[in-house]
Scaffold this motif. Sequence first.
Motif, PDB file in Angstrom:
ATOM      1  N   PHE A  31       0.860  -1.185   0.000  1.00  0.00           N
ATOM      2  CA  PHE A  31       0.000   0.000   0.000  1.00  0.00           C
ATOM      3  C   PHE A  31       0.894   1.232   0.000  1.00  0.00           C
ATOM      4  O   PHE A  31       2.102   1.156   0.238  1.00  0.00           O
ATOM      5  CB  PHE A  31      -0.960   0.016   1.194  1.00  0.00           C
ATOM      6  CG  PHE A  31      -0.300   0.020   2.548  1.00  0.00           C
ATOM      7  CD1 PHE A  31      -0.045   1.207   3.212  1.00  0.00           C
ATOM      8  CD2 PHE A  31       0.046  -1.177   3.171  1.00  0.00           C
ATOM      9  CE1 PHE A  31       0.544   1.215   4.460  1.00  0.00           C
ATOM     10  CE2 PHE A  31       0.645  -1.182   4.422  1.00  0.00           C
ATOM     11  CZ  PHE A  31       0.893   0.016   5.070  1.00  0.00           C
ATOM     12  N   ASP A  32       0.293   2.374  -0.288  1.00  0.00           N
ATOM     13  CA  ASP A  32       1.018   3.633  -0.442  1.00  0.00           C
ATOM     14  C   ASP A  32       1.133   4.337   0.907  1.00  0.00           C
ATOM     15  O   ASP A  32       0.122   4.701   1.512  1.00  0.00           O
ATOM     16  CB  ASP A  32       0.290   4.526  -1.454  1.00  0.00           C
ATOM     17  CG  ASP A  32       1.096   5.745  -1.857  1.00  0.00           C
ATOM     18  OD1 ASP A  32       2.046   6.093  -1.142  1.00  0.00           O
ATOM     19  OD2 ASP A  32       0.757   6.346  -2.896  1.00  0.00           O
ATOM     20  N   LEU A  33       2.351   4.551   1.364  1.00  0.00           N
ATOM     21  CA  LEU A  33       2.572   5.175   2.659  1.00  0.00           C
ATOM     22  C   LEU A  33       2.148   6.644   2.700  1.00  0.00           C
ATOM     23  O   LEU A  33       2.026   7.227   3.783  1.00  0.00           O
ATOM     24  CB  LEU A  33       4.054   5.076   3.043  1.00  0.00           C
ATOM     25  CG  LEU A  33       4.581   3.667   3.325  1.00  0.00           C
ATOM     26  CD1 LEU A  33       6.095   3.706   3.507  1.00  0.00           C
ATOM     27  CD2 LEU A  33       3.910   3.068   4.546  1.00  0.00           C
ATOM     28  N   THR A  34       1.941   7.249   1.545  1.00  0.00           N
ATOM     29  CA  THR A  34       1.490   8.642   1.534  1.00  0.00           C
ATOM     30  C   THR A  34      -0.026   8.755   1.710  1.00  0.00           C
ATOM     31  O   THR A  34      -0.551   9.854   1.851  1.00  0.00           O
ATOM     32  CB  THR A  34       1.896   9.350   0.225  1.00  0.00           C
ATOM     33  OG1 THR A  34       1.186   8.769  -0.876  1.00  0.00           O
ATOM     34  CG2 THR A  34       3.389   9.228  -0.020  1.00  0.00           C
ATOM     35  N   ASP A  35      -0.706   7.627   1.711  1.00  0.00           N
ATOM     36  CA  ASP A  35      -2.156   7.595   1.893  1.00  0.00           C
ATOM     37  C   ASP A  35      -2.448   7.386   3.383  1.00  0.00           C
ATOM     38  O   ASP A  35      -2.297   6.270   3.901  1.00  0.00           O
ATOM     39  CB  ASP A  35      -2.765   6.472   1.050  1.00  0.00           C
ATOM     40  CG  ASP A  35      -4.288   6.479   1.050  1.00  0.00           C
ATOM     41  OD1 ASP A  35      -4.883   6.848   2.080  1.00  0.00           O
ATOM     42  OD2 ASP A  35      -4.877   6.091   0.027  1.00  0.00           O
ATOM     43  N   ILE A  76       7.519  17.225  -6.566  1.00  0.00           N
ATOM     44  CA  ILE A  76       7.856  17.887  -5.304  1.00  0.00           C
ATOM     45  C   ILE A  76       6.949  17.390  -4.190  1.00  0.00           C
ATOM     46  O   ILE A  76       7.400  17.062  -3.081  1.00  0.00           O
ATOM     47  CB  ILE A  76       7.719  19.417  -5.460  1.00  0.00           C
ATOM     48  CG1 ILE A  76       8.749  19.934  -6.465  1.00  0.00           C
ATOM     49  CG2 ILE A  76       7.873  20.119  -4.115  1.00  0.00           C
ATOM     50  CD1 ILE A  76       8.586  21.399  -6.797  1.00  0.00           C
ATOM     51  N   ASP A  77       5.668  17.304  -4.475  1.00  0.00           N
ATOM     52  CA  ASP A  77       4.709  16.851  -3.474  1.00  0.00           C
ATOM     53  C   ASP A  77       4.987  15.412  -3.040  1.00  0.00           C
ATOM     54  O   ASP A  77       4.877  15.079  -1.861  1.00  0.00           O
ATOM     55  CB  ASP A  77       3.290  16.963  -4.033  1.00  0.00           C
ATOM     56  CG  ASP A  77       2.233  16.779  -2.958  1.00  0.00           C
ATOM     57  OD1 ASP A  77       2.345  17.411  -1.896  1.00  0.00           O
ATOM     58  OD2 ASP A  77       1.297  15.987  -3.185  1.00  0.00           O
ATOM     59  N   ARG A  78       5.387  14.570  -3.992  1.00  0.00           N
ATOM     60  CA  ARG A  78       5.672  13.172  -3.677  1.00  0.00           C
ATOM     61  C   ARG A  78       6.840  13.058  -2.700  1.00  0.00           C
ATOM     62  O   ARG A  78       6.803  12.265  -1.754  1.00  0.00           O
ATOM     63  CB  ARG A  78       5.991  12.411  -4.968  1.00  0.00           C
ATOM     64  CG  ARG A  78       6.297  10.933  -4.772  1.00  0.00           C
ATOM     65  CD  ARG A  78       5.080  10.167  -4.342  1.00  0.00           C
ATOM     66  NE  ARG A  78       5.361   8.746  -4.167  1.00  0.00           N
ATOM     67  CZ  ARG A  78       4.526   7.875  -3.641  1.00  0.00           C
ATOM     68  NH1 ARG A  78       3.328   8.278  -3.237  1.00  0.00           N
ATOM     69  NH2 ARG A  78       4.845   6.608  -3.516  1.00  0.00           N
ATOM     70  N   ILE A  79       7.896  13.853  -2.908  1.00  0.00           N
ATOM     71  CA  ILE A  79       9.045  13.820  -2.001  1.00  0.00           C
ATOM     72  C   ILE A  79       8.620  14.218  -0.594  1.00  0.00           C
ATOM     73  O   ILE A  79       8.961  13.552   0.391  1.00  0.00           O
ATOM     74  CB  ILE A  79      10.159  14.758  -2.505  1.00  0.00           C
ATOM     75  CG1 ILE A  79      10.750  14.230  -3.814  1.00  0.00           C
ATOM     76  CG2 ILE A  79      11.269  14.897  -1.453  1.00  0.00           C
ATOM     77  CD1 ILE A  79      11.749  15.181  -4.467  1.00  0.00           C
ATOM     78  N   ILE A  80       7.852  15.287  -0.490  1.00  0.00           N
ATOM     79  CA  ILE A  80       7.428  15.763   0.825  1.00  0.00           C
ATOM     80  C   ILE A  80       6.478  14.769   1.488  1.00  0.00           C
ATOM     81  O   ILE A  80       6.615  14.452   2.681  1.00  0.00           O
ATOM     82  CB  ILE A  80       6.759  17.144   0.700  1.00  0.00           C
ATOM     83  CG1 ILE A  80       7.777  18.175   0.200  1.00  0.00           C
ATOM     84  CG2 ILE A  80       6.166  17.592   2.033  1.00  0.00           C
ATOM     85  CD1 ILE A  80       7.171  19.508  -0.182  1.00  0.00           C
ATOM     86  N   GLN A  81       5.517  14.259   0.719  1.00  0.00           N
ATOM     87  CA  GLN A  81       4.529  13.351   1.285  1.00  0.00           C
ATOM     88  C   GLN A  81       5.163  12.046   1.779  1.00  0.00           C
ATOM     89  O   GLN A  81       4.786  11.524   2.834  1.00  0.00           O
ATOM     90  CB  GLN A  81       3.444  13.033   0.254  1.00  0.00           C
ATOM     91  CG  GLN A  81       2.605  14.220  -0.157  1.00  0.00           C
ATOM     92  CD  GLN A  81       1.821  14.809   0.999  1.00  0.00           C
ATOM     93  OE1 GLN A  81       1.369  14.102   1.882  1.00  0.00           O
ATOM     94  NE2 GLN A  81       1.663  16.114   1.001  1.00  0.00           N
ATOM     95  N   LEU A  82       6.116  11.505   1.019  1.00  0.00           N
ATOM     96  CA  LEU A  82       6.711  10.224   1.404  1.00  0.00           C
ATOM     97  C   LEU A  82       7.846  10.405   2.405  1.00  0.00           C
ATOM     98  O   LEU A  82       7.841   9.788   3.483  1.00  0.00           O
ATOM     99  CB  LEU A  82       7.229   9.495   0.161  1.00  0.00           C
ATOM    100  CG  LEU A  82       7.864   8.111   0.415  1.00  0.00           C
ATOM    101  CD1 LEU A  82       6.870   7.188   1.117  1.00  0.00           C
ATOM    102  CD2 LEU A  82       8.337   7.498  -0.894  1.00  0.00           C
ATOM    103  N   SER A 116      14.305  17.368   2.748  1.00  0.00           N
ATOM    104  CA  SER A 116      13.515  16.285   3.342  1.00  0.00           C
ATOM    105  C   SER A 116      14.387  15.351   4.172  1.00  0.00           C
ATOM    106  O   SER A 116      13.971  14.849   5.219  1.00  0.00           O
ATOM    107  CB  SER A 116      12.785  15.496   2.247  1.00  0.00           C
ATOM    108  OG  SER A 116      13.664  14.666   1.508  1.00  0.00           O
ATOM    109  N   LYS A 117      15.617  15.125   3.719  1.00  0.00           N
ATOM    110  CA  LYS A 117      16.525  14.259   4.474  1.00  0.00           C
ATOM    111  C   LYS A 117      17.057  14.956   5.722  1.00  0.00           C
ATOM    112  O   LYS A 117      17.317  14.302   6.739  1.00  0.00           O
ATOM    113  CB  LYS A 117      17.676  13.808   3.569  1.00  0.00           C
ATOM    114  CG  LYS A 117      17.242  12.840   2.474  1.00  0.00           C
ATOM    115  CD  LYS A 117      16.607  11.586   3.051  1.00  0.00           C
ATOM    116  CE  LYS A 117      16.274  10.555   1.991  1.00  0.00           C
ATOM    117  NZ  LYS A 117      15.676   9.321   2.544  1.00  0.00           N
TER     118      LYS A 117
END
Length: 262
Positions: free
Chosen positions: A58-62, A102-108, A153-154
């Motif tokens: 499953f998607d950890l950003t969900d 960009i959103d994907r990096i922040i969300q994950l 993010s890191k």
Amino acid sequence: MTYTLITGASAGLGKAFAIQCARMGMNLVLIALPGGQAHSLARHIMEEYPVDVRAFEFDLTDVDQLQYHLPAIVDACPVDFLINNAGVGGTASIAETPLENIDRIIQLNVRGTALLTRIMIPHLLEHTRSHILNISSMAAFTPIAYKTVYPASKAFITSFSLGLREEFAGTGLSVSVACPGPILTNSGTARRIIGQGLKARLGLLPTHEIAKVAIRLTLAGQPVIIPGVANRISHFLMQLMPGNLRLRIISREVKKEMQFSI
């Protein structure tokens, strides 16, 4: 019977963590994106090692998926070791980077790591001794042009980890953060690292070596882990430089990746 939970576990460094933990006799919970071959890896590991492996995709950003799956997972599989490995990055001019990237990096990297950890902490504290290993990067130690959001993010992950470590000092929960250098996870990454030249390649380590060192030092309670002698020397030397000079030097090298970026 306890388990080690690994995110981003179906390939690359996550897969190396899974295999290394299995070799050490740890039962595993593998979490990966749908279609990430986590179930296939779980079967393979159980054929090779005498451990129990459960796989979930499953998607950890969900957030809804997180809140749905994790209570059931920890109810069936008591987790005493959490490895937050899932993450995403990339190299591109910020003006040309799609908003969804960009959103994907922040969300994950940021939200997913923080929320999953928050959900897991009460369960980890139920054990006399437990561990969290968060995977950051050497990129966390300085801003970098042409990556911009990724090192930020890191840096969050590193700061988050050390804050948690202090907050739970004196309990049975120990928190560590690993900051590996460049990793050859796929052909695209390989092209980008090669494009940076010899200095980037000096810090390369096989994923199984990074996993082995990170797990060993996490279990030993080390707060910050930088795998590889070359990476530790590089980090030491970079910290001696003024910040603006460090930023220019590293950004110049990273810019060489641009021709290999998709």
